[in-house]
Write a protein that holds these residues in place. Sequence first.
Motif, short mmCIF file in Angstrom:
data_model
loop_
_atom_site.label_atom_id
_atom_site.label_comp_id
_atom_site.label_asym_id
_atom_site.label_seq_id
_atom_site.Cartn_x
_atom_site.Cartn_y
_atom_site.Cartn_z
N SER A 1 0.85 -1.18 0.00
CA SER A 1 0.00 0.00 0.00
C SER A 1 0.89 1.24 0.00
O SER A 1 2.11 1.15 0.20
CB SER A 1 -0.93 0.00 1.21
OG SER A 1 -0.19 0.00 2.42
N ASN A 2 0.28 2.39 -0.20
CA ASN A 2 1.05 3.64 -0.22
C ASN A 2 1.69 3.92 1.14
O ASN A 2 2.85 4.36 1.22
CB ASN A 2 0.15 4.80 -0.63
CG ASN A 2 -0.34 4.68 -2.05
OD1 ASN A 2 0.33 4.07 -2.90
ND2 ASN A 2 -1.50 5.24 -2.34
N ARG B 1 1.40 -5.26 3.30
CA ARG B 1 0.47 -4.18 3.62
C ARG B 1 -0.01 -4.23 5.06
O ARG B 1 -0.50 -3.23 5.59
CB ARG B 1 -0.73 -4.21 2.67
CG ARG B 1 -1.62 -5.42 2.83
CD ARG B 1 -2.92 -5.25 2.06
NE ARG B 1 -3.79 -6.40 2.21
CZ ARG B 1 -3.87 -7.39 1.34
NH1 ARG B 1 -3.12 -7.36 0.26
NH2 ARG B 1 -4.68 -8.42 1.55
#
Length: 296
Positions: free
Chosen positions: A100-101, A134
């Motif tokens: 994820s970011n 993540r």
Amino acid sequence: MSYNPYYLQQDSSHESFTQGQNPNQFQKSAQAPHYQMFSQQPLNQQQGFPGFADPRASMALQFGQNALNQFIGSDNLNQFQETVQKATGGTPISHYFQVSNSYVFQKLKIMLAPMLHRQWQRIPDANGTFQPPRNDINSPDMYIPLMGLVTYILAWNVEQGLHGSFDPENLYFKLSSTLAYIVLDLGILKLGLYLLVPVNSKVTTLIELSCYVGYKFVPLIFAMMLPRRPIWITILGKVYLFLAFGIFLLRSVKFNLFDDGTDNVNTVKKSVVKKCNYFLFFYGVVLQSVFMWLMG
């Protein structure tokens, strides 16, 4: 009397056409059952919504499997699948791309400042493995190494172009030399841990060691962004980046080396742990600094 096709198309179950009935009304009533039957078709057949089985995708997948099977043979295909499964320790490769970011940002922060990170143990999963990246910041991934490799090659060639020495052949030369360094680096790490670690650790699988080795592109990219003047700033910046990456690599592997992802604690001799610490220190701090200095 003129010919009217509605007399022939009318079903026997419908009301007969009378002289006083409006032909337009009869036309609507005759077409109503056909319209109702069409509207009751599933939406996935009318519009092709995603989430439903697409026969074209199934045909393409089957065609690709048959072509690969005919190209390399069924025996070689099965052997290739077994090799990939052994290299990943039974974990699918897609596990290492579940990022994820926020994970990418936090991972870059840890690599640049590992002294500020306290918890290095990975989170075990219910299936005897580890959580995906993540969900666990300490889990290795393949996204950052692959993106780092592409960014490093392009940034190096852009720098060569700014100095007036760009050549299209440099793309191939730099990529081949970088991959040669990666293979040599991975071989040293894999061989050292294979000889020192007596237990079957998930951290020593080929795919996870490739993740850790590929993280070196992050400090290399930041080292290329350092100013060239004054020279002492460049040297101090590179020394810090290389030492920070060495500490990150040392702690990431060290604190999870004898953890198999289950509740069972492996009892390892202190002498083995001490040898592994010496090897990881030499590999992470000394050898990685030499490799990155030669590559950058």
